[in-house]
Design a protein around this motif. Structure first.
Motif, PDB file in Angstrom:
ATOM      1  N   SER A  55      -4.491   3.870  -0.714  1.00  0.00           N
ATOM      2  CA  SER A  55      -3.143   3.374  -0.431  1.00  0.00           C
ATOM      3  C   SER A  55      -2.473   4.207   0.646  1.00  0.00           C
ATOM      4  O   SER A  55      -1.902   3.676   1.594  1.00  0.00           O
ATOM      5  CB  SER A  55      -2.274   3.399  -1.694  1.00  0.00           C
ATOM      6  OG  SER A  55      -2.599   2.355  -2.545  1.00  0.00           O
ATOM      7  N   PHE A  68       0.785  -1.229   0.000  1.00  0.00           N
ATOM      8  CA  PHE A  68       0.000   0.000   0.000  1.00  0.00           C
ATOM      9  C   PHE A  68       0.823   1.289   0.000  1.00  0.00           C
ATOM     10  O   PHE A  68       0.292   2.342  -0.335  1.00  0.00           O
ATOM     11  CB  PHE A  68      -0.941   0.038   1.209  1.00  0.00           C
ATOM     12  CG  PHE A  68      -2.084  -0.921   1.106  1.00  0.00           C
ATOM     13  CD1 PHE A  68      -3.071  -0.742   0.144  1.00  0.00           C
ATOM     14  CD2 PHE A  68      -2.172  -2.008   1.946  1.00  0.00           C
ATOM     15  CE1 PHE A  68      -4.121  -1.639   0.026  1.00  0.00           C
ATOM     16  CE2 PHE A  68      -3.222  -2.907   1.851  1.00  0.00           C
ATOM     17  CZ  PHE A  68      -4.201  -2.719   0.887  1.00  0.00           C
ATOM     18  N   SER A  89       1.401   3.164  -5.827  1.00  0.00           N
ATOM     19  CA  SER A  89       1.645   2.002  -4.984  1.00  0.00           C
ATOM     20  C   SER A  89       1.428   0.737  -5.813  1.00  0.00           C
ATOM     21  O   SER A  89       0.924   0.803  -6.929  1.00  0.00           O
ATOM     22  CB  SER A  89       0.684   2.011  -3.789  1.00  0.00           C
ATOM     23  OG  SER A  89      -0.643   1.830  -4.233  1.00  0.00           O
ATOM     24  N   PRO A 109       2.495   4.409  -0.962  1.00  0.00           N
ATOM     25  CA  PRO A 109       2.552   5.102  -2.247  1.00  0.00           C
ATOM     26  C   PRO A 109       3.889   5.822  -2.429  1.00  0.00           C
ATOM     27  O   PRO A 109       4.563   6.159  -1.465  1.00  0.00           O
ATOM     28  CB  PRO A 109       1.405   6.110  -2.145  1.00  0.00           C
ATOM     29  CG  PRO A 109       1.289   6.393  -0.690  1.00  0.00           C
ATOM     30  CD  PRO A 109       1.707   5.134   0.030  1.00  0.00           C
ATOM     31  N   PHE A 162      -0.753  -1.408  -5.019  1.00  0.00           N
ATOM     32  CA  PHE A 162      -2.212  -1.461  -5.051  1.00  0.00           C
ATOM     33  C   PHE A 162      -2.774  -0.593  -6.168  1.00  0.00           C
ATOM     34  O   PHE A 162      -3.617  -1.038  -6.948  1.00  0.00           O
ATOM     35  CB  PHE A 162      -2.756  -1.031  -3.691  1.00  0.00           C
ATOM     36  CG  PHE A 162      -4.257  -1.063  -3.576  1.00  0.00           C
ATOM     37  CD1 PHE A 162      -4.985  -2.198  -3.897  1.00  0.00           C
ATOM     38  CD2 PHE A 162      -4.943   0.048  -3.113  1.00  0.00           C
ATOM     39  CE1 PHE A 162      -6.368  -2.225  -3.769  1.00  0.00           C
ATOM     40  CE2 PHE A 162      -6.325   0.030  -2.976  1.00  0.00           C
ATOM     41  CZ  PHE A 162      -7.040  -1.104  -3.314  1.00  0.00           C
ATOM     42  N   SER A 163      -2.297   0.654  -6.276  1.00  0.00           N
ATOM     43  CA  SER A 163      -2.836   1.545  -7.307  1.00  0.00           C
ATOM     44  C   SER A 163      -2.401   1.118  -8.706  1.00  0.00           C
ATOM     45  O   SER A 163      -3.117   1.360  -9.675  1.00  0.00           O
ATOM     46  CB  SER A 163      -2.429   2.994  -7.040  1.00  0.00           C
ATOM     47  OG  SER A 163      -1.046   3.178  -7.215  1.00  0.00           O
TER      48      SER A 163
END
Length: 159
Positions: free
Chosen positions: A130, A105, A116, A107, A118-119
């Motif tokens: 994130s 997570f 990140s 960033p 995640f992103s």
């Protein structure tokens, strides 16, 4: 009637788990800080934070985790069967899960591709999530890392 040490779990699964966690502690003490520092590079979401973490958080976490891992492994090698105490093994597992989440997570910034893991996987719209999730996971990772170190030091003293 045999008397079992309180640090040796009674089930075969728990003993195997404790052995695996003790054996993995040194490699994980190197991989976890690397994941947190530069894991975003795997998905091309890296930026300035990689260099910042490489000079700050990564080495600090590596020293704490490696110190604990060496103590855990040394103490585990004196036990039959090889393994860390169950409590220490559970702390290690929690540490790895929290650190994996933090690295997932956290960033980055400074370039158009930054973000990140995640992103990068879910899209740029989740970058705010994130940032919101990385902070508590980072704090929890550091707290559990210190708890693992304390447990390792106490375990090496008691053993």
């Amino acid at each position: 009637m045999s008397v079992r040490s309180p640090s040796v779990p009674s089930s075969a699964v728990a003993r195997a788990f404790c052995g695996v966690m003790a054996g993995a502690s040194i490699p994980m003490a190197l991989l976890v800080p690397l994941w947190i520092t530069a894991g975003r590079m795997l998905v091309g979401a890296d930026g300035r934070l990689v260099a910042v973490f490489a000079l700050t958080a990564g080495p600090v976490l590596a020293v704490l985790m490696l110190t604990a891992a060496v103590k855990i492994t040394a103490a585990a090698s004196t036990r039959r069967p090889f393994g860390a105490p169950l409590r220490t093994s559970l702390l290690l597992l929690g540490n790895y899960v929290l650190a994996a989440a933090f690295g997932f997570f956290v960033p980055d910034f400074g370039s158009p591709e930054a973000g990140s893991v995640f992103s990068a996987l879910a899209g740029p719209d989740v970058l705010g999530y994130s940032a919101a999730l990385a902070n508590p996971f980072g704090i929890a990772t550091l707290m559990v890392t210190v708890a693992v170190l304390v447990s390792a030091v106490r375990g090496s003293r008691d053993g």
